[in-house]
Write an enzyme that holds these catalytic residues in place. Structure first.
Site, short mmCIF file in Angstrom:
data_model
loop_
_atom_site.label_atom_id
_atom_site.label_comp_id
_atom_site.label_asym_id
_atom_site.label_seq_id
_atom_site.Cartn_x
_atom_site.Cartn_y
_atom_site.Cartn_z
N ASP A 67 21.06 39.91 -0.55
CA ASP A 67 20.20 39.71 0.62
C ASP A 67 20.48 40.69 1.75
OD1 ASP A 67 22.68 38.55 1.09
OD2 ASP A 67 21.92 36.51 0.97
N ASN A 136 25.10 23.87 3.08
CA ASN A 136 23.92 23.07 2.70
C ASN A 136 23.47 23.36 1.26
OD1 ASN A 136 22.80 25.59 2.88
ND2 ASN A 136 21.35 25.10 4.52
N HIS A 138 22.97 26.37 -0.06
CA HIS A 138 22.16 27.58 -0.31
C HIS A 138 22.93 28.59 -1.14
CE1 HIS A 138 23.61 29.42 3.75
NE2 HIS A 138 24.18 30.10 2.80
N GLU A 143 17.36 28.61 1.06
CA GLU A 143 17.69 27.38 1.76
C GLU A 143 17.13 26.17 1.01
OE1 GLU A 143 19.69 27.55 4.15
OE2 GLU A 143 19.34 29.31 5.40
C1 F6R Z 1 25.74 36.13 1.15
C2 F6R Z 1 24.93 34.98 0.81
C3 F6R Z 1 25.24 33.59 1.22
C4 F6R Z 1 26.72 33.28 1.32
C5 F6R Z 1 26.94 31.85 1.83
C6 F6R Z 1 28.41 31.54 2.03
O1 F6R Z 1 25.20 37.32 0.61
O2 F6R Z 1 23.96 35.20 0.19
O3 F6R Z 1 24.64 32.70 0.34
O4 F6R Z 1 27.33 33.44 0.07
O5 F6R Z 1 26.28 31.70 3.05
O6 F6R Z 1 28.89 32.31 3.09
P1 F6R Z 1 30.45 32.41 3.40
O7 F6R Z 1 31.08 33.09 2.23
O8 F6R Z 1 30.55 33.22 4.66
O9 F6R Z 1 30.94 31.01 3.56
#
Ligand code: F6R
Length: 239
Positions: A67, A136, A138, A143
């Site tokens: 992303d 959550n 994701h 989401e």
């Molecule tokens: C990152 C991504 C997100 C993260 C998720 C966890 O490219 O796509 O899905 O993997 O938000 O984030 P952290 O590792 O910061 O807890």
């Protein structure tokens, strides 16, 4: 889903790096799916160290990131492009032309999503996708409520995700409101998935992932339908 429990963040990163390095060494030309955020930073650090110490080469590796924020240029210190350069690409021998991240500055973001999805397909798909998980549930920026059929698409970030990511920005106001993300179906097409989970803030998400049914309200639950998923989680996340 195979779950490997490790003691802490460091061990999660080491274990994940061993898995990635074995895949790189056993393949002529691996296509890696990459994530950003706090979770994979330790993994990337281990890959860099291994590259310097053991000479694992990335000259024949292609990467696709999950992303990118819409509205942030490659030069922006908060863009995922910059994150990948400073946490991995600048420290290994991968040609930048073999690294791919959606452009957050494309004039036509919808067209950029189509272009990105096609590019993954033309590269023969992703061999090994690294994932983190949001509190959550994701994955990528998919989401709760995202269709399981979704390909690469534009998302409106939820307030909880913007707040969780605000730690990297000067203020919450600066956190972009939209992003481009690989969709659930794009992620599920990967031949193998490695999900990394660390810390007690992810405990509830882990519990839901293990115990709950597959539902679009908890995007990561779809991983139960994938034939080859390994979760490396530390004790704090599994407690
Ligand atoms: C990152 C991504 C997100 C993260 C998720 C966890 O490219 O796509 O899905 O993997 O938000 O984030 P952290 O590792 O910061 O807890």
């Amino acid at each position: 889903m195979k779950i490997i429990e490790v003691s802490d963040y460091k061990q999660m990163s080491v274990k994940a790096s061993q898995h990635v390095i074995a895949n790189i060494r056993n393949s002529d030309c691996l296509t890696l799916g990459l994530a950003t955020g706090g979770t994979p930073k330790g993994l990337y650090g281990e890959l860099i160290e291994d590259h310097h110490v053991n000479g694992t080469s990335y000259k024949c590796v292609n990467t696709f990131n999950l992303d990118e924020y819409i509205g942030l240029s490659k030069e922006d210190s908060n863009s995922y492009y910059q994150y990948m350069c400073s946490n991995l690409f600048s420290h290994i021998d991968i040609p930048l032309s073999q690294t791919h991240i959606p452009s957050g500055m494309a004039d036509d973001a919808a067209e950029e999503c189509r272009r990105y999805e096609n590019m993954i397909e033309e590269a023969g798909g992703i061999d090994l996708q690294i994932l983190g998980i949001g509190e959550n549930g994701h994955i990528g920026f998919n989401e709760p409520g995202t269709s399981f059929q979704s390909g690469t698409h534009i998302v409106e970030l939820t307030e909880s995700t913007r707040e969780a990511n605000a730690r990297y920005f000067e203020s919450l106001d600066e956190v972009p409101r939209q992003a481009i993300t690989m969709g659930i179906s794009s992620i599920m097409k990967s031949r193998e998935i490695l999900l990394l989970v660390s810390g007690k803030s992810k405990r509830e998400a882990m519990q839901k992932l293990i115990e709950n049914d597959v539902t679009e309200n908890f995007p990561a639950s779809i991983l139960k339908k994938h034939p080859k998923v390994t979760i490396i989680a530390d004790s704090a996340a599994l407690a």
